[in-house]
Design an enzyme around this catalytic site. Structure first.
Site, short mmCIF file in Angstrom:
data_model
loop_
_atom_site.label_atom_id
_atom_site.label_comp_id
_atom_site.label_asym_id
_atom_site.label_seq_id
_atom_site.Cartn_x
_atom_site.Cartn_y
_atom_site.Cartn_z
N HIS A 7 0.82 -1.22 0.00
CA HIS A 7 0.00 0.00 0.00
C HIS A 7 0.85 1.26 0.00
CE1 HIS A 7 0.34 -0.82 4.45
NE2 HIS A 7 0.44 0.50 4.54
N GLU A 43 -8.52 4.41 9.55
CA GLU A 43 -8.01 4.21 8.19
C GLU A 43 -9.03 3.53 7.29
OE1 GLU A 43 -5.01 0.74 8.95
OE2 GLU A 43 -6.51 0.23 7.48
N GLN A 60 -3.97 3.38 1.37
CA GLN A 60 -4.35 3.40 2.78
C GLN A 60 -4.52 4.86 3.18
OE1 GLN A 60 -1.31 2.31 5.83
NE2 GLN A 60 -2.85 0.86 6.54
N HIS A 84 3.72 7.25 3.86
CA HIS A 84 4.64 6.12 3.82
C HIS A 84 4.31 5.20 2.64
CE1 HIS A 84 1.29 4.38 6.27
NE2 HIS A 84 1.61 3.24 5.71
N GLU A 134 7.32 0.79 5.25
CA GLU A 134 6.69 -0.24 6.07
C GLU A 134 6.86 -1.59 5.37
OE1 GLU A 134 2.53 0.69 6.67
OE2 GLU A 134 2.04 -1.35 7.30
C1 V0V Z 1 8.80 11.77 10.32
N1 V0V Z 1 9.80 12.04 9.44
C2 V0V Z 1 9.44 11.56 8.24
C3 V0V Z 1 8.18 10.98 8.42
N2 V0V Z 1 7.80 11.12 9.72
N3 V0V Z 1 10.08 11.58 7.07
C4 V0V Z 1 9.43 11.00 6.02
N4 V0V Z 1 8.20 10.44 6.11
C5 V0V Z 1 7.54 10.41 7.29
N5 V0V Z 1 6.35 9.86 7.37
C6 V0V Z 1 11.04 12.77 9.72
C7 V0V Z 1 10.74 14.14 10.31
O1 V0V Z 1 10.53 15.09 9.31
C8 V0V Z 1 12.00 14.42 11.09
O2 V0V Z 1 13.01 14.89 10.23
C9 V0V Z 1 12.40 13.05 11.61
O3 V0V Z 1 11.79 12.09 10.71
C10 V0V Z 1 11.90 12.79 13.02
O4 V0V Z 1 10.51 13.03 13.01
P1 V0V Z 1 9.64 13.59 14.22
O5 V0V Z 1 8.60 14.46 13.65
O6 V0V Z 1 10.55 14.13 15.30
O7 V0V Z 1 8.92 12.31 14.73
P2 V0V Z 1 9.42 11.06 15.56
O8 V0V Z 1 10.90 10.89 15.48
O9 V0V Z 1 8.77 11.11 16.89
O10 V0V Z 1 8.70 9.91 14.70
C11 V0V Z 1 9.05 9.58 13.38
C12 V0V Z 1 8.84 8.07 13.21
C13 V0V Z 1 7.36 7.80 13.58
C14 V0V Z 1 9.14 7.71 11.79
C15 V0V Z 1 9.77 7.31 14.16
O11 V0V Z 1 6.51 8.53 12.70
C16 V0V Z 1 6.98 6.36 13.55
O12 V0V Z 1 7.22 5.60 14.51
N6 V0V Z 1 6.36 5.89 12.45
C17 V0V Z 1 5.93 4.49 12.32
C18 V0V Z 1 4.50 4.30 12.73
C19 V0V Z 1 3.53 5.04 11.84
O13 V0V Z 1 3.90 5.86 11.02
N7 V0V Z 1 2.21 4.73 12.03
C20 V0V Z 1 1.14 5.35 11.27
C21 V0V Z 1 0.70 4.48 10.14
P3 V0V Z 1 13.86 16.20 10.54
O14 V0V Z 1 12.88 17.30 10.70
O15 V0V Z 1 14.59 15.84 11.81
O16 V0V Z 1 14.79 16.33 9.36
S1 V0V Z 1 -0.11 3.03 10.73
C22 V0V Z 1 -0.16 1.93 9.40
O17 V0V Z 1 0.50 2.22 8.34
C23 V0V Z 1 -0.91 0.77 9.55
C24 V0V Z 1 -1.72 0.49 10.77
C25 V0V Z 1 -0.92 -0.27 8.48
O18 V0V Z 1 -0.32 -0.09 7.43
O19 V0V Z 1 -1.56 -1.34 8.69
CO CO Z 2 0.60 1.48 6.42
#
Ligand code: V0V
Ligand code: CO
Length: 143
Positions: A7, A43, A60, A84, A134
């Site tokens: 996705h 979602e 998604q 993502h 992912e």
């Molecule tokens: C953050 N950053 C990204 C980003 N999110 N870069 C590209 N794409 C993204 N989506 C960058 C952000 O600009 C910062 O860069 C740096 O990473 C740190 O971000 P932050 O804002 O301080 O946030 P953090 O570090 O607290 O969290 C970032 C992470 C977090 C990636 C660790 O978003 C995470 O754990 N993501 C995984 C879970 C998730 O996304 N769940 C939602 C979808 P600079 O400014 O330092 O350069 S759930 C899903 O997909 C499901 C259920 C499914 O598929 O079934």
């Molecule tokens: Co997802």
């Protein structure tokens, strides 16, 4: 082995409005919807096509359920857009271990529950050229 685009995750402020945009503009219908409290998202999965590995490819659409969630924080900073990409695999455990061995940060020690009972993990965007990535094993393929 990664065998499909499972996705593309798109962050939005208003899920119902975004679902309606994809329906009215492209004719895509909601295949499945759910709330994932752990991830902080409401979602909708729009199925685009089945794939040769027994899985499928989806859009998604993601609306945050709380401001301090990953999607909530991202929306506050960037506004709506592609959040993502997700690759499908029959074995998320093996693939995430192999990718971790190449020096890419895998965010979870154990895959967590994703959409439709899938098992998911994420690779840090800073190790993937700015793309939050992912890995997914769908419930259909992790028998
Ligand atoms: C953050 N950053 C990204 C980003 N999110 N870069 C590209 N794409 C993204 N989506 C960058 C952000 O600009 C910062 O860069 C740096 O990473 C740190 O971000 P932050 O804002 O301080 O946030 P953090 O570090 O607290 O969290 C970032 C992470 C977090 C990636 C660790 O978003 C995470 O754990 N993501 C995984 C879970 C998730 O996304 N769940 C939602 C979808 P600079 O400014 O330092 O350069 S759930 C899903 O997909 C499901 C259920 C499914 O598929 O079934
Ligand atoms: Co997802």
């Amino acid at each position: 082995m990664l065998t499909r685009i499972d996705h593309i995750g798109i962050a939005c402020f208003d899920l119902d409005k975004t679902v309606e945009f994809y329906r009215a503009t492209y004719g895509f219908e909601v295949f499945h919807s759910e709330v994932n409290e752990e991830q902080g998202v409401r979602e909708a999965m729009l199925k685009i096509n089945d794939t040769g590995d027994g899985g499928a490819s989806y859009l998604q659409l993601l609306e945050p359920t709380r401001e301090d969630s990953a999607v909530g924080k991202w929306l506050a900073k960037n506004g709506e857009g592609v959040h993502h990409i997700a690759f499908g695999t029959a074995d998320v455990d093996a693939d995430s271990a192999a990718i971790r061995g190449k020096g890419v940060r895998v965010l979870y020690d154990e895959p967590r529950i994703g959409s439709m009972g899938s098992r998911i993990t994420f690779l840090h965007p800073k190790d993937c050229g700015g793309v939050l990535t992912e890995l997914v094993t769908s419930a259909r393929t992790h028998e």
